[in-house]
Design a protein around this motif. Structure first.
Motif, PDB file in Angstrom:
ATOM      1  N   GLU A 139       0.824  -1.214   0.000  1.00 11.22           N
ATOM      2  CA  GLU A 139       0.000   0.000   0.000  1.00 11.22           C
ATOM      3  C   GLU A 139       0.858   1.263   0.000  1.00 11.22           C
ATOM      4  N   LEU A 140       1.815   1.286  -0.908  1.00 12.34           N
ATOM      5  CA  LEU A 140       2.651   2.474  -1.090  1.00 12.34           C
ATOM      6  C   LEU A 140       1.923   3.470  -1.981  1.00 12.34           C
ATOM      7  N   THR A 141       1.946   4.723  -1.587  1.00  8.10           N
ATOM      8  CA  THR A 141       1.249   5.747  -2.359  1.00  8.10           C
ATOM      9  C   THR A 141       2.126   6.263  -3.488  1.00  8.10           C
ATOM     10  N   SER A 142       1.488   6.783  -4.505  1.00  7.18           N
ATOM     11  CA  SER A 142       2.185   7.279  -5.690  1.00  7.18           C
ATOM     12  C   SER A 142       3.226   8.331  -5.316  1.00  7.18           C
ATOM     13  N   GLY A 143       4.401   8.208  -5.895  1.00 12.33           N
ATOM     14  CA  GLY A 143       5.463   9.180  -5.669  1.00 12.33           C
ATOM     15  C   GLY A 143       6.318   8.919  -4.460  1.00 12.33           C
ATOM     16  N   SER A 144       6.003   7.898  -3.675  1.00 11.59           N
ATOM     17  CA  SER A 144       6.808   7.615  -2.485  1.00 11.59           C
ATOM     18  C   SER A 144       8.197   7.123  -2.895  1.00 11.59           C
ATOM     19  N   TRP A 145       9.156   7.343  -2.016  1.00 11.84           N
ATOM     20  CA  TRP A 145      10.557   7.029  -2.319  1.00 11.84           C
ATOM     21  C   TRP A 145      10.761   5.587  -2.757  1.00 11.84           C
ATOM     22  N   PRO A 146      10.196   4.588  -2.063  1.00 11.21           N
ATOM     23  CA  PRO A 146      10.428   3.209  -2.520  1.00 11.21           C
ATOM     24  C   PRO A 146       9.964   2.957  -3.950  1.00 11.21           C
ATOM     25  N   LEU A 147       8.824   3.544  -4.335  1.00  9.23           N
ATOM     26  CA  LEU A 147       8.342   3.324  -5.702  1.00  9.23           C
ATOM     27  C   LEU A 147       9.233   4.009  -6.721  1.00  9.23           C
ATOM     28  N   ARG A 148       9.837   5.125  -6.351  1.00  9.30           N
ATOM     29  CA  ARG A 148      10.702   5.844  -7.284  1.00  9.30           C
ATOM     30  C   ARG A 148      12.105   5.247  -7.348  1.00  9.30           C
ATOM     31  N   MET A 149      12.609   4.759  -6.225  1.00 10.45           N
ATOM     32  CA  MET A 149      14.023   4.401  -6.144  1.00 10.45           C
ATOM     33  C   MET A 149      14.307   2.908  -6.061  1.00 10.45           C
ATOM     34  N   LEU A 150      13.318   2.102  -5.707  1.00  5.08           N
ATOM     35  CA  LEU A 150      13.590   0.673  -5.505  1.00  5.08           C
ATOM     36  C   LEU A 150      13.011  -0.210  -6.599  1.00  5.08           C
ATOM     37  N   GLN A 151      12.450   0.380  -7.648  1.00  8.13           N
ATOM     38  CA  GLN A 151      12.053  -0.466  -8.770  1.00  8.13           C
ATOM     39  C   GLN A 151      13.282  -1.104  -9.406  1.00  8.13           C
ATOM     40  N   ARG A 152      14.406  -0.385  -9.337  1.00  8.94           N
ATOM     41  CA  ARG A 152      15.711  -0.936  -9.735  1.00  8.94           C
ATOM     42  C   ARG A 152      16.621  -0.781  -8.521  1.00  8.94           C
ATOM     43  N   PRO A 153      16.556  -1.723  -7.593  1.00  9.94           N
ATOM     44  CA  PRO A 153      17.194  -1.537  -6.291  1.00  9.94           C
ATOM     45  C   PRO A 153      18.711  -1.692  -6.269  1.00  9.94           C
ATOM     46  N   GLY A 154      19.312  -2.060  -7.394  1.00  5.51           N
ATOM     47  CA  GLY A 154      20.762  -2.155  -7.417  1.00  5.51           C
ATOM     48  C   GLY A 154      21.260  -3.591  -7.475  1.00  5.51           C
ATOM     49  N   LYS A 155      22.556  -3.713  -7.574  1.00  7.21           N
ATOM     50  CA  LYS A 155      23.196  -5.016  -7.731  1.00  7.21           C
ATOM     51  C   LYS A 155      22.865  -5.926  -6.553  1.00  7.21           C
ATOM     52  N   GLY A 156      22.499  -7.156  -6.886  1.00  4.28           N
ATOM     53  CA  GLY A 156      22.209  -8.134  -5.844  1.00  4.28           C
ATOM     54  C   GLY A 156      20.765  -8.152  -5.394  1.00  4.28           C
ATOM     55  N   PHE A 157      19.911  -7.315  -6.016  1.00  4.90           N
ATOM     56  CA  PHE A 157      18.496  -7.277  -5.657  1.00  4.90           C
ATOM     57  C   PHE A 157      17.643  -7.283  -6.926  1.00  4.90           C
ATOM     58  N   ALA A 158      16.438  -7.756  -6.779  1.00  4.03           N
ATOM     59  CA  ALA A 158      15.444  -7.652  -7.845  1.00  4.03           C
ATOM     60  C   ALA A 158      14.144  -7.167  -7.216  1.00  4.03           C
ATOM     61  N   ALA A 159      13.350  -6.454  -7.976  1.00  3.68           N
ATOM     62  CA  ALA A 159      12.113  -5.891  -7.440  1.00  3.68           C
ATOM     63  C   ALA A 159      10.944  -6.216  -8.350  1.00  3.68           C
ATOM     64  N   GLN A 160       9.793  -6.349  -7.734  1.00  6.12           N
ATOM     65  CA  GLN A 160       8.550  -6.567  -8.476  1.00  6.12           C
ATOM     66  C   GLN A 160       7.493  -5.624  -7.915  1.00  6.12           C
ATOM     67  N   MET A 161       6.810  -4.895  -8.778  1.00  5.85           N
ATOM     68  CA  MET A 161       5.773  -3.963  -8.358  1.00  5.85           C
ATOM     69  C   MET A 161       4.447  -4.381  -8.975  1.00  5.85           C
ATOM     70  N   GLN A 162       3.371  -4.290  -8.190  1.00  2.20           N
ATOM     71  CA  GLN A 162       2.059  -4.648  -8.696  1.00  2.20           C
ATOM     72  C   GLN A 162       1.001  -3.803  -7.998  1.00  2.20           C
TER      73      GLN A 162
END
Length: 375
Positions: A139-162
């Motif tokens: 339940e992350l709201t639009s524009g929040s930091w995780p949605l902007r910055m963690l869709q590509r979280p960096g080496k060693g991580f993968a992210a999925q948004m739905q």
């Protein structure tokens, strides 16, 4: 001579993992709540402590991330729980909000710069990546930091948004008369007919509003009795099916009421309660958290009538918004409470997979399959 702006104090993050440390943190946490620009009901100490006491399960680990500056002043709190779940035949350690147990859009408690606090929190989570496999932020709201910055979280991580939830909300910056007039004619006509039917069936009906701690507790028991009738009729419930959740509300609701942040509304006829509504307040927002009704009176849509009356009274008060979270209505209802709310607040769920764990290959395959399906 122009003086350079002072450099922001560096932030550090610690993890509170036991209840005694959580209790010790209370004064500083509640002080932060009074000053915070980024605030929500489900990241307050007053929610997190009883939620942990009543809703945590054996094997759950407290995982409250605390952000301080160089002088030790509290800048942010992210109350998480670490749970062990089975995914793809493996035991997986998952971090998620405590607020999601009985809240919506729990978010973050931050003094001012939420992005800076989120960034410090992510750095700390990366440093402790050996202790978790999945970060599940809901339940992350639009524009929040995780949605902007963690869709590509960096080496060693993968992210999925739905997509996650979509809560109706209504701004209260006009009047009830103008708001009602803006409904479509079918909505207004249906509502008027339901009011007439209620008056004909229960000419002496009334609305009881419980606001003091003692009255709220007594009204909660009457609300739970209504829910029990729904269970017997096979219509489901919002609180009563979970005894731990019942215990939470019996503990938490009077505490909120003592601050003016909770009320229980009951629509009462000559034979007892017809509908009930649990309202919570967070700052300038009313949260219509739970509602239920007498299943023998489903044709009257009593939860709709009670909740619209609560909405009506909200106009012209210090509240600026009403949010609709969980209102039980008849399955075949021809009139819906959501028709009285003009806006929607869509949220996203973000899952970050730690690839430097035994879940790494599975996460990569899962991501590849999602890519193939979307092609």
């Amino acid at each position: 001579m122009i003086q350079p702006e002072p450099r922001p104090s560096a932030l550090s993050v610690t993890v509170v993992r036991d209840e005694s440390a959580l209790v010790t943190l209370r004064t500083a946490w509640e002080s932060l709540e009074d000053q915070a620009e980024h605030y929500g009901l489900y990241v307050t100490w007053g929610y997190v402590r009883p939620a942990w006491q009543h809703l945590s399960a054996p094997g759950d680990d407290l995982w409250v991330l605390v952000v301080r500056d160089e002088e030790g002043r509290l800048h942010g709190v992210l109350p998480l729980v670490r749970v062990t779940e089975r995914h793809y035949g493996l035991s997986v350690r998952v971090l998620r909000h405590i607020g999601i147990w009985e809240g919506d859009q729990p978010g973050l408690l931050a003094l001012n710069d939420a992005d800076r606090v989120w960034s410090a929190l992510w750095d700390a989570l990366v440093a402790q990546r050996s202790e978790w496999q999945v970060l599940d932020l809901r339940e992350l709201t639009s524009g929040s930091w995780p949605l902007r910055m963690l869709q590509r979280p960096g080496k060693g991580f993968a992210a999925q948004m739905q997509p996650d939830t979509e809560a109706p909300f209504q701004r209260l910056d006009t009047s009830w008369a103008l708001h009602a007039a803006a409904r479509t004619e079918p909505v207004r006509v249906a509502w008027q007919r339901l009011q007439q039917a209620l008056q004909a069936t229960y000419p002496e009906h009334c609305v009881v509003v419980a606001e003091s701690p003692e009255d709220v507790l007594a009204a909660l028991e009457r609300y739970l009795a209504l829910e029990d009738a729904l269970v017997q009729a096979g219509h489901g419930v919002t609180i009563g099916s979970n005894l731990r959740l019942v215990a939470l509300y019996r503990d938490w609701l009077p505490r909120l009421a003592a601050r003016g942040d909770a009320a229980v509304w009951l629509l009462v006829g000559h034979q007892g309660e017809i509908a009930g509504l649990i309202r919570l307040r967070c700052g300038d927002t009313w949260i219509e958290r739970h509602a239920c009704y007498d299943p023998t009176q489903a044709a009257l849509h009593p939860s709709l009538l009670l909740a619209t009356q609560a909405l009506q009274r909200s106009f012209g008060t210090t509240a600026r918004e009403s949010t609709l979270v969980s209102v039980r209505e008849p399955d075949a209802a021809t009139a819906r409470l959501a028709d009285w709310y003009d806006s929607r607040s869509p949220t996203q769920r973000l899952s970050v997979w730690n690839l430097q764990s035994r879940l790494g290959p599975i996460a990569l395959l899962k991501r590849l399959w999602s890519t193939v399906r979307g092609a």
